[in-house]
Write an enzyme that holds these catalytic residues in place. Structure first.
Site, PDB file in Angstrom:
ATOM      1  N   LYS A 189       0.827  -1.205   0.000  1.00 18.73           N
ATOM      2  CA  LYS A 189       0.000   0.000   0.000  1.00 18.73           C
ATOM      3  C   LYS A 189       0.863   1.257   0.000  1.00 18.73           C
ATOM      4  O   LYS A 189       0.610   2.204  -0.739  1.00 18.73           O
ATOM      5  CB  LYS A 189      -0.937  -0.012   1.208  1.00 18.73           C
ATOM      6  N   GLU A 195       9.669  -5.722   4.670  1.00 17.62           N
ATOM      7  CA  GLU A 195       9.818  -7.111   4.235  1.00 17.62           C
ATOM      8  C   GLU A 195       9.564  -7.246   2.735  1.00 17.62           C
ATOM      9  O   GLU A 195      10.301  -7.949   2.029  1.00 17.62           O
ATOM     10  CB  GLU A 195       8.841  -8.021   5.000  1.00 17.62           C
ATOM     11  N   GLY A 248      -5.493  -2.831   3.844  1.00 16.57           N
ATOM     12  CA  GLY A 248      -4.735  -3.962   3.323  1.00 16.57           C
ATOM     13  C   GLY A 248      -5.470  -5.284   3.387  1.00 16.57           C
ATOM     14  O   GLY A 248      -5.502  -6.046   2.414  1.00 16.57           O
ATOM     15  N   ARG A 249      -6.087  -5.597   4.526  1.00 16.46           N
ATOM     16  CA  ARG A 249      -6.753  -6.896   4.659  1.00 16.46           C
ATOM     17  C   ARG A 249      -8.112  -6.924   3.970  1.00 16.46           C
ATOM     18  O   ARG A 249      -8.805  -7.939   4.020  1.00 16.46           O
ATOM     19  CB  ARG A 249      -6.869  -7.279   6.135  1.00 16.46           C
ATOM     20  N   GLU A 334      -6.784  -9.031  13.436  1.00 17.00           N
ATOM     21  CA  GLU A 334      -6.188  -7.712  13.249  1.00 17.00           C
ATOM     22  C   GLU A 334      -7.269  -6.634  13.282  1.00 17.00           C
ATOM     23  O   GLU A 334      -7.013  -5.510  13.734  1.00 17.00           O
ATOM     24  CB  GLU A 334      -5.416  -7.647  11.935  1.00 17.00           C
ATOM     25  N   HIS A 365      -8.336 -36.038  12.911  1.00 21.46           N
ATOM     26  CA  HIS A 365      -7.315 -36.931  13.466  1.00 21.46           C
ATOM     27  C   HIS A 365      -6.215 -36.144  14.165  1.00 21.46           C
ATOM     28  O   HIS A 365      -5.141 -36.688  14.433  1.00 21.46           O
ATOM     29  CB  HIS A 365      -6.729 -37.798  12.350  1.00 21.46           C
ATOM     30  N   LYS A 476       7.606  -3.441  14.866  1.00 20.36           N
ATOM     31  CA  LYS A 476       8.321  -2.891  13.712  1.00 20.36           C
ATOM     32  C   LYS A 476       9.299  -1.809  14.140  1.00 20.36           C
ATOM     33  O   LYS A 476      10.445  -1.737  13.654  1.00 20.36           O
ATOM     34  CB  LYS A 476       7.326  -2.309  12.704  1.00 20.36           C
TER      35      LYS A 476
END
Length: 505
Positions: A189, A195, A248-249, A334, A365, A476
């Site tokens: 964005k 990263e 963003g999400r 978030e 399982h 961060k």
């Protein structure tokens, strides 16, 4: 619009008796007609939860007290529902629902993206066989979910989506990719995400070392900060912007969905948007008592805030939806993992539970022992599709669905065994079932939009802002401090770790 820290109607809800799921269908004979809702290609079944008529009435009072309708109108009107940052949250506009100007702007940006997709397919950037999508958080989770879920419909390019800054992730993604026929999509964005930009620089170096002419000419930028992308070296014609008001999400509907549009084709991407738009209209226009995202939020509120259950489990009984639990972890935790209200008052009681889950039948399982007999009670959500995603023996899909439905029935019914308590099941454990006609672009779009609106509805009922995420910033900041200043001023444990692993740099 107000956001009281402790709504009076929530206290009234908490005072109501908890129903017994084992007998609830006997005492409420028309339960299915009230708690099963079909919307487009999706059927929602909340009948195996503890919702009663009294609880539903109480939650409708809570929605009115929290001015749910007002906040919903504000969301679609493009008002600043993200009050802490003074922004609108206009992901519905990307699907054609919302403020008219924002919808028109989103359509223009979609046409720009389609034009670039068409140009690439026509060979404007040379031969392209592989797409390396680099992002993190919502810039990676959304596209990854879509491509993985729908790749059975015929993916036209090899797509690798990399988010982790661990170089191993990038190396593995590049295995089998030809740098001369690879397109790099950088999704950020701000176009400053550390990263993402480190991975992008390494991908460019990979091309340089392979002798690719003009590696930057093979880069597509997906960003709300086009000027930053140009500074980094991307030509303006290969920048696909999206609006600052798209978080963003919530961004897979924007240019962040570029790798899905490339891999699946524009028609599939448009069907995804159309499915989401149909859910937008349902959420915006349906009466509150018949509103799927809001009813789901009532269930969430009852178990998290009234009963104090700290987790919510999600199991996709369809391999195509294997990445959905990971996607929802970010969307829900978030968004609603907050401790203050919109007016900065402490939230009374829990907010978002921990979202976790997996894929059936594998999970049966692994973790279902705890769900059936453990002391930690977690509401369970099952998601399945009537149509299979394969052409193998129908026995495969029948076994899958039989197991899915059996697990919900077992959680509800339980089993007594006075002679051998280790083989007893308490039952009375809640579950929801979401059944899709098929995992198509339209159904997937509607499903994801349902979860977005459910998350928003939960936030309104709690009086919190789901659209900021300041909780991710401190780590961060400390990481940047370590990079800049080394091991100074930290606790002894952190300083020792830095000294051991980084040589005190």
């Amino acid at each position: 619009m107000t956001s009281p820290a402790q709504p009076s109607s929530l206290a009234a809800i908490a005072a109501l008796p908890k129903a017994d799921l084992k007998s609830i269908f006997t005492t409420d004979t028309d339960r299915l007609s009230k708690l099963v809702l079909s919307q487009g290609p999706i059927r929602f079944d909340w009948s195996k939860t503890h919702l009663t008529d009294d609880l539903l009435a109480g939650f409708l009072d809570l929605a009115q007290e929290q001015d749910f309708a007002g906040w919903r109108d504000a969301l679609f009107a493009g008002q600043a529902v993200n009050n802490s940052e003074g922004r609108a949250a206009e992901h519905p506009a990307e699907r054609g629902e919302g403020n008219a100007d924002s919808v028109a702007h989103a359509k223009m940006l979609h046409q720009r993206m389609r034009g670039l997709v068409d140009a690439i397919e026509a060979g404007a950037l040379g031969e392209v066989r592989h797409i390396l999508h680099i992002g993190i958080g919502g810039s990676a989770l959304g596209p990854k979910l879509i491509v993985d879920a729908l790749d059975g419909d015929g993916v036209r390019y090899d797509v690798a989506i990399v988010s982790n800054v661990d170089g191993t992730a990038l190396e593995r993604a590049l295995e089998g990719f030809d740098p001369h026929t690879t397109l790099i999509a950088i999704a950020s964005k701000t176009f400053t995400t550390s990263e993402t930009m480190l991975n992008a620089a390494s991908a460019i170096n990979w091309m340089v070392e392979a002798g690719v002419d003009d590696p930057y000419g093979k880069v597509i930028a997906l960003t709300a900060a086009p000027e930053k992308a140009m500074e980094w070296g991307v030509d303006e014609t290969r920048i696909l912007p999206f609006a600052e008001s798209v978080g963003g999400r919530y961004s897979l509907w924007s240019s962040i969905g570029f790798p899905a549009a490339m891999a699946l084709g524009w028609d599939a991407f448009e069907s995804l948007l159309e499915g989401a738009a149909a859910m937008d209209r349902h959420f915006r226009l349906s009466p509150l008592a018949e509103n799927a995202p809001l009813i789901a939020a009532f269930v969430d509120q009852y178990y998290a805030r009234v009963q104090g259950y700290q987790t919510r489990a999600l199991f996709a009984y369809d391999e195509r939806l294997a990445l959905l639990p990971s996607y929802l972890q970010q969307l829900e935790m978030e968004s609603n993992g907050k401790s203050v209200t919109r007016d900065n008052q402490p939230v009374v009681g829990p907010t978002a539970p921990i979202t976790w889950g997996g894929v059936g039948t594998d999970a049966q399982h692994a973790v279902f022992q705890l769900l059936h007999q453990g002391t930690v009670i977690s509401p369970v959500e099952f998601i399945a599709s009537i149509e299979p995603g394969h052409v193998l023996d129908p026995a495969h899909h029948r076994a899958l669905l039989v197991n899915c439905f059996a697990q919900g029935a077992a959680l509800l019914r339980g089993k007594e065994n006075a002679d051998d308590p280790a083989r007893a099941y308490p039952g009375n454990r809640p579950s929801t079932t979401i059944l899709l006609d098929d995992v198509t672009p339209e159904a997937l779009g509607a499903l994801i939009a349902f979860y977005e609106h459910r998350t928003f509805a939960n936030a309104v009922l709690m009086g919190i802002n789901p659209f900021d995420q300041f909780g991710v910033e401190l780590g961060k900041e400390i990481a940047k401090s370590i990079e800049a200043d080394g091991a100074t001023g930290f606790d002894p444990s952190t300083m020792a770790l830095i000294e051991l692993a980084l040589g005190g740099e």
